[in-house]
Write a protein that holds these residues in place. Structure first.
Motif, PDB file in Angstrom:
ATOM      1  N   ARG A 166     -38.043 -25.710-111.609  1.00  0.00           N
ATOM      2  CA  ARG A 166     -37.441 -24.940-112.690  1.00  0.00           C
ATOM      3  C   ARG A 166     -36.506 -25.768-113.566  1.00  0.00           C
ATOM      4  O   ARG A 166     -36.091 -25.304-114.637  1.00  0.00           O
ATOM      5  N   THR A 167     -36.168 -27.001-113.128  1.00  0.00           N
ATOM      6  CA  THR A 167     -35.288 -27.848-113.946  1.00  0.00           C
ATOM      7  C   THR A 167     -36.064 -28.663-114.972  1.00  0.00           C
ATOM      8  O   THR A 167     -35.461 -29.471-115.672  1.00  0.00           O
ATOM      9  N   ARG A 168     -37.373 -28.436-115.085  1.00  0.00           N
ATOM     10  CA  ARG A 168     -38.156 -29.213-116.063  1.00  0.00           C
ATOM     11  C   ARG A 168     -37.711 -28.927-117.489  1.00  0.00           C
ATOM     12  O   ARG A 168     -37.929 -29.753-118.396  1.00  0.00           O
ATOM     13  N   THR A 211     -20.973 -30.636-109.437  1.00  0.00           N
ATOM     14  CA  THR A 211     -20.547 -30.068-110.710  1.00  0.00           C
ATOM     15  C   THR A 211     -21.670 -29.181-111.230  1.00  0.00           C
ATOM     16  O   THR A 211     -22.850 -29.408-110.920  1.00  0.00           O
ATOM     17  N   GLN A 212     -21.304 -28.197-112.032  1.00  0.00           N
ATOM     18  CA  GLN A 212     -22.294 -27.254-112.514  1.00  0.00           C
ATOM     19  C   GLN A 212     -21.908 -26.774-113.905  1.00  0.00           C
ATOM     20  O   GLN A 212     -20.815 -26.229-114.109  1.00  0.00           O
ATOM     21  N   ARG A 269     -25.853 -23.387-113.996  1.00  0.00           N
ATOM     22  CA  ARG A 269     -25.489 -22.175-113.259  1.00  0.00           C
ATOM     23  C   ARG A 269     -26.581 -21.114-113.398  1.00  0.00           C
ATOM     24  O   ARG A 269     -26.891 -20.399-112.444  1.00  0.00           O
ATOM     25  N   ARG A 270     -27.147 -21.041-114.595  1.00  0.00           N
ATOM     26  CA  ARG A 270     -28.193 -20.036-114.806  1.00  0.00           C
ATOM     27  C   ARG A 270     -29.450 -20.363-113.997  1.00  0.00           C
ATOM     28  O   ARG A 270     -30.156 -19.458-113.524  1.00  0.00           O
ATOM     29  N   LEU A 271     -29.718 -21.682-113.825  1.00  0.00           N
ATOM     30  CA  LEU A 271     -30.911 -22.115-113.080  1.00  0.00           C
ATOM     31  C   LEU A 271     -30.613 -22.360-111.610  1.00  0.00           C
ATOM     32  O   LEU A 271     -31.499 -22.807-110.865  1.00  0.00           O
ATOM     33  N   ARG A 272     -29.376 -22.101-111.173  1.00  0.00           N
ATOM     34  CA  ARG A 272     -28.969 -22.251-109.772  1.00  0.00           C
ATOM     35  C   ARG A 272     -29.170 -23.686-109.268  1.00  0.00           C
ATOM     36  O   ARG A 272     -29.715 -23.920-108.197  1.00  0.00           O
ATOM     37  N   VAL A 273     -28.719 -24.633-110.081  1.00  0.00           N
ATOM     38  CA  VAL A 273     -28.762 -26.044-109.683  1.00  0.00           C
ATOM     39  C   VAL A 273     -27.389 -26.659-109.938  1.00  0.00           C
ATOM     40  O   VAL A 273     -26.575 -26.117-110.697  1.00  0.00           O
ATOM     41  N   VAL A 274     -27.139 -27.800-109.310  1.00  0.00           N
ATOM     42  CA  VAL A 274     -25.876 -28.524-109.463  1.00  0.00           C
ATOM     43  C   VAL A 274     -26.176 -30.015-109.561  1.00  0.00           C
ATOM     44  O   VAL A 274     -27.278 -30.468-109.238  1.00  0.00           O
ATOM     45  N   SER A 275     -25.173 -30.775-109.992  1.00  0.00           N
ATOM     46  CA  SER A 275     -25.243 -32.233-109.953  1.00  0.00           C
ATOM     47  C   SER A 275     -24.438 -32.704-108.755  1.00  0.00           C
ATOM     48  O   SER A 275     -23.250 -32.373-108.618  1.00  0.00           O
ATOM     49  N   HIS A 296     -29.212 -31.963-111.161  1.00  0.00           N
ATOM     50  CA  HIS A 296     -30.139 -30.826-111.072  1.00  0.00           C
ATOM     51  C   HIS A 296     -30.742 -30.667-109.674  1.00  0.00           C
ATOM     52  O   HIS A 296     -31.954 -30.574-109.513  1.00  0.00           O
ATOM     53  N   LEU A 297     -29.880 -30.627-108.686  1.00  0.00           N
ATOM     54  CA  LEU A 297     -30.314 -30.365-107.312  1.00  0.00           C
ATOM     55  C   LEU A 297     -30.102 -28.877-107.007  1.00  0.00           C
ATOM     56  O   LEU A 297     -29.112 -28.279-107.446  1.00  0.00           O
TER      57      LEU A 297
END
Length: 518
Positions: A403-405, A449-450, A455-461, A476-477
């Motif tokens: 989903r991070t594409r 960090t987010q 936050r909308r895609l439920r990923v963080v760095s 984007h993990l």
């Protein structure tokens, strides 16, 4: 660290003080080699602040030349006097626990580098030093650039002896002698006193001078790899900075031909000059690069105008990063950088200070990684290979979710992490590839960090920080995966620090990890 010096001043150099510490001076030529720096500073102040006033007076040309010459002579004399006083007040000592430097003319200071905190020892020789046989010693200690100390100048042989002694003591070797050594040194094979012992007369017991510290021999080294001048030159020609210069020159030529060059030519000159200076600094700094191993650790030699011989003791590597640009990909070349606890949280401005491989093949990279992190085994090579050139989840890598594409359409399949037995590896970039390795015991902090889109895609760095200038970050993990990774990696780091080897790597005994752990 710095602390006030002994109010009484140091003991006469060469003689041990009340505590048995032998203080040493730098070489007598040091004031001459340093005087020009003070003279240049004085002349620069004169030119920027006093030259206009002198010109307004309207002196005849000959008188003006004499005034300027007198200013140069006066600045040189002041430089010599100050450098001599600074040399007289500068002494250093190598104790069983630390390297100590006392300096200062008006304000005295004492800097102490604990041997367990030493990250690297470097011998530098500027071009004049190479001609006349002088060198400087740079002792890098954990705590950033302010914790480092410079011992300049010594003769080439003295510099090598100081480097050997610092590394030998840091390794845990006893160079102060033991009773058996003193007894053997004081008598010959028949029990008669040698030159190091004296008798008080017939029947008087022999009195022996105390044993001097042993001279540490230079540890043997085994060459591993070298980078030739031709490969280095081609790698710089294929560097992005070179391509930028060529494109800028072409653009300037086009602008000049169109008749609009008058306004843009000068404004574009300074940036181009900066890029050229960067390329020239990279070439001279990494010229004749050689990597070797020794019982003291990794040895890196490099330099054209100023040569550097740097020794990194075992266990001091905080993190490694392997990089490859798009042009180098066609040539199969990579660059390896290393960070130590002595380099602080930001680069020190030198493009060559942290290089462990300026340019090399994939086989060279694997060799360097296994030398810098000896715990890596041959069985780890497939996973490292997937970190260098792979994508998705091959060899156990955990990539960013699909989903991070939308956030990173080119590199989302490359962005991934892998937890290995002794390191955590982070893989990023598709055009500019990068692989970062952080040993578990060197992990200093973990963080995420987010941003609003993340936050909308439920990923963080995710970031695995170690001491030094390299801060490996994985964008984007998946947030749940990152949460588990932080908890598990914190446990792995704690366990690894508890089982790591001793800071003095040649000293036998139980493993201890205290506040000096580098």
């Amino acid at each position: 660290m710095t602390a006030p010096a002994d109010p009484g001043g140091p003991t006469e150099p060469g003689a041990p003080d009340a505590d048995g510490v032998r203080w040493r001076h730098l070489h007598r030529v040091t004031p001459l080699l340093n005087a020009w720096k003070v003279a240049v500073a004085i002349i620069a102040v004169f030119l920027f602040q006093g030259l206009d006033d002198v010109l307004r007076i309207g002196l005849p040309p000959l008188t003006l030349v004499l005034v300027l010459a007198g200013a140069v002579v006066l600045a040189t004399v002041i430089g010599l006097i100050y450098s001599y006083l600074a040399w007289r007040r500068t002494t250093f000592a190598i104790t069983p626990d630390a390297v100590v430097l006392r300096s200062g003319v008006l304000f005295r200071k004492e800097r102490v580098a604990r041997l367990t905190r030493i990250q690297a020892v470097e011998i530098t020789q500027p071009i004049l030093g190479r001609i006349f046989g002088f060198s400087g010693i740079r002792v890098e200690s954990a705590g950033g650039s302010e914790a480092n100390m410079s011992l300049a100048y010594l003769t080439a042989d003295e510099g090598a002896d100081v480097r050997n002694e610092v590394l030998a003591r840091a390794a845990g070797l006893d160079l102060d002698g033991d009773p058996a050594t003193q007894e053997a040194a004081a008598t010959d094979g028949d029990g008669a006193p040698t030159d190091g012992a004296s008798t008080g007369g017939a029947g008087a017991p022999a009195t022996r001078a105390p044993a001097a510290p042993l001279l540490a021999p230079e540890a043997p080294e085994h060459p591993v790899l070298a980078v030739g001048a031709s490969r280095l030159l081609v790698s710089l020609l294929a560097h992005g900075a070179t391509v930028t210069v060529l494109l800028a020159v072409v653009a300037l030529v086009v602008v000049v031909v169109l008749g609009e060059g008058g306004r843009w030519l000068f404004s574009a000159f300074l940036p181009l000059l900066g890029v050229l200076a960067f390329l020239w600094g990279r070439f001279t700094g990494e010229f004749n690069f050689r990597l070797a191993t020794s019982p003291d650790g990794l040895r890196v030699r490099q330099g054209l105008l100023e040569t550097k011989a740097r020794t990194i003791p075992p266990g001091r590597v905080q993190a490694l990063v392997v990089q490859q640009g798009p042009i180098w990909r066609a040539l199969g070349w990579w660059r390896v950088r290393v960070t130590l606890a002595s380099q602080g949280n930001a680069a020190d401005g030198s493009e060559t200070s942290d290089v462990l491989l300026p340019v090399g093949t994939r086989a060279d990279v694997e060799t360097v990684l296994e030398l810098a992190i000896p715990e890596l085994a041959a069985s780890d090579r497939p996973a490292l290979g997937a970190g260098l050139v792979g994508m998705d989840d091959g060899e156990g890598w955990v990539p960013s979710p699909r989903r991070t594409r939308f956030l990173d359409p080119l590199a989302y399949r490359r962005n991934a992490f892998l937890v290995m037995d002794h390191v955590i590896a982070l893989r990023t970039g598709r055009i500019f590839r990068q692989l970062s390795l952080v040993p578990h015991e060197r992990t200093q902090s973990l963080g995420v960090t987010q941003g609003p889109l993340e936050r909308r895609l439920r990923v963080v760095s995710f970031r695995a920080h170690s001491s030094g200038s390299i801060e490996p970050t994985l964008p984007h993990l998946d947030d749940e995966v990152a949460a588990r990774l932080m908890v598990e990696q914190a446990d792995r780091a704690r366990i690894a620090r508890g089982s790591a080897g001793p800071e003095r790597w040649m000293r036998r005994g139980p493993v201890t990890q205290g506040p000096d752990a580098g």
